[in-house]
Scaffold this motif. Sequence first.
Motif, short mmCIF file in Angstrom:
data_model
loop_
_atom_site.label_atom_id
_atom_site.label_comp_id
_atom_site.label_asym_id
_atom_site.label_seq_id
_atom_site.Cartn_x
_atom_site.Cartn_y
_atom_site.Cartn_z
N ARG A 35 1.00 -1.20 0.04
CA ARG A 35 0.03 0.07 0.14
C ARG A 35 0.96 1.40 0.19
O ARG A 35 1.76 1.56 0.86
CB ARG A 35 -1.10 0.03 1.17
CG ARG A 35 -1.81 1.35 1.29
CD ARG A 35 -2.91 1.06 1.93
NE ARG A 35 -3.91 2.04 2.07
CZ ARG A 35 -4.74 2.57 1.22
NH1 ARG A 35 -5.14 1.72 0.35
NH2 ARG A 35 -5.45 3.43 1.45
N ASP B 11 4.22 7.06 2.15
CA ASP B 11 4.43 5.86 3.18
C ASP B 11 4.11 4.71 2.19
O ASP B 11 3.37 4.54 1.16
CB ASP B 11 3.32 5.92 4.20
CG ASP B 11 3.37 6.97 5.06
OD1 ASP B 11 4.30 7.81 5.22
OD2 ASP B 11 2.13 7.21 5.69
N HIS C 87 3.74 0.73 2.57
CA HIS C 87 3.32 -0.40 3.77
C HIS C 87 3.74 -1.60 3.06
O HIS C 87 3.37 -1.94 1.86
CB HIS C 87 1.92 -0.30 4.01
CG HIS C 87 1.80 0.87 4.61
ND1 HIS C 87 1.74 1.14 6.10
CD2 HIS C 87 1.14 2.21 4.27
CE1 HIS C 87 1.27 2.62 6.35
NE2 HIS C 87 1.05 3.31 5.36
N ASN C 88 4.38 -2.54 3.82
CA ASN C 88 4.56 -4.05 3.41
C ASN C 88 4.58 -4.78 4.55
O ASN C 88 4.64 -4.45 5.95
CB ASN C 88 5.59 -4.24 2.64
CG ASN C 88 7.04 -4.25 3.31
OD1 ASN C 88 7.22 -5.11 4.02
ND2 ASN C 88 7.70 -2.78 3.08
N SER D 83 4.05 -0.53 10.58
CA SER D 83 2.85 -0.03 9.85
C SER D 83 1.52 -0.50 10.63
O SER D 83 1.50 -1.52 11.59
CB SER D 83 2.65 -0.76 8.70
OG SER D 83 1.49 -0.51 7.92
N TYR D 84 0.58 0.62 10.71
CA TYR D 84 -0.57 0.31 11.24
C TYR D 84 -1.55 -0.92 10.69
O TYR D 84 -2.58 -1.12 11.03
CB TYR D 84 -1.50 1.69 11.40
CG TYR D 84 -1.79 2.67 10.36
CD1 TYR D 84 -2.70 2.04 9.43
CD2 TYR D 84 -0.92 3.35 10.00
CE1 TYR D 84 -2.97 2.78 8.32
CE2 TYR D 84 -1.20 4.24 8.76
CZ TYR D 84 -2.17 3.88 8.04
OH TYR D 84 -2.15 4.76 6.93
N THR E 258 5.44 -3.30 8.17
CA THR E 258 6.37 -2.24 7.95
C THR E 258 6.03 -0.97 6.94
O THR E 258 5.29 -1.30 6.22
CB THR E 258 7.93 -2.43 7.61
OG1 THR E 258 8.33 -3.37 8.42
CG2 THR E 258 8.76 -1.36 7.42
N VAL E 259 6.22 0.39 7.40
CA VAL E 259 5.94 1.26 6.54
C VAL E 259 7.23 1.94 6.58
O VAL E 259 7.87 2.34 7.42
CB VAL E 259 4.75 2.47 7.18
CG1 VAL E 259 5.06 2.83 8.50
CG2 VAL E 259 4.61 3.57 6.27
N SER F 9 8.59 5.47 5.01
CA SER F 9 8.09 6.88 4.42
C SER F 9 9.26 7.72 4.14
O SER F 9 10.37 7.77 4.71
CB SER F 9 7.39 7.67 5.59
OG SER F 9 6.49 6.67 6.21
#
Length: 147
Positions: free
Chosen positions: A77, A90, A92-93, A130-131, A135-136, A138
Amino acid sequence: MSDVAGGPEGSGAEPVYIGAMTLYPVPESVPRARRWFRKFADPHELVCSVDDCVLMISELVTNAVLYGEAEESWRVRVEWWRVGEALRVDVHNPGFPAQVRMRQGAADEAHGRGLRLVDALADSWSADPSYFGGTVVSFWVDEAWEP
């Protein structure tokens, strides 16, 4: 530039969500992310280098596709935020934040320079939990919009 959180959000400006995309964890997602960001950037009148942003997105999506790990089906994402005059992107994975690190790619290696490029081009960057889980990673470009 650093891998420590503390981009423009420390300035007191509230992040404003301005867009996102969800990608399959396949190599074809990298050019798709580049194309989508260029389309996104047009109406938002960014004053920063769109080419630099596209390169950083490309590197982070590549890293997510190559190094993201999960036992079940997952997606990458990418989110775009405006934080005052700054742009935050950001990626995300499902990987682990502790595994995000800059390496020194050898001259004959095809990979290993992505975070070094992000570090050189972004005003700051970070790797955090990441929420969504995982992980995120950025990056921030401080003067992406006119004041």
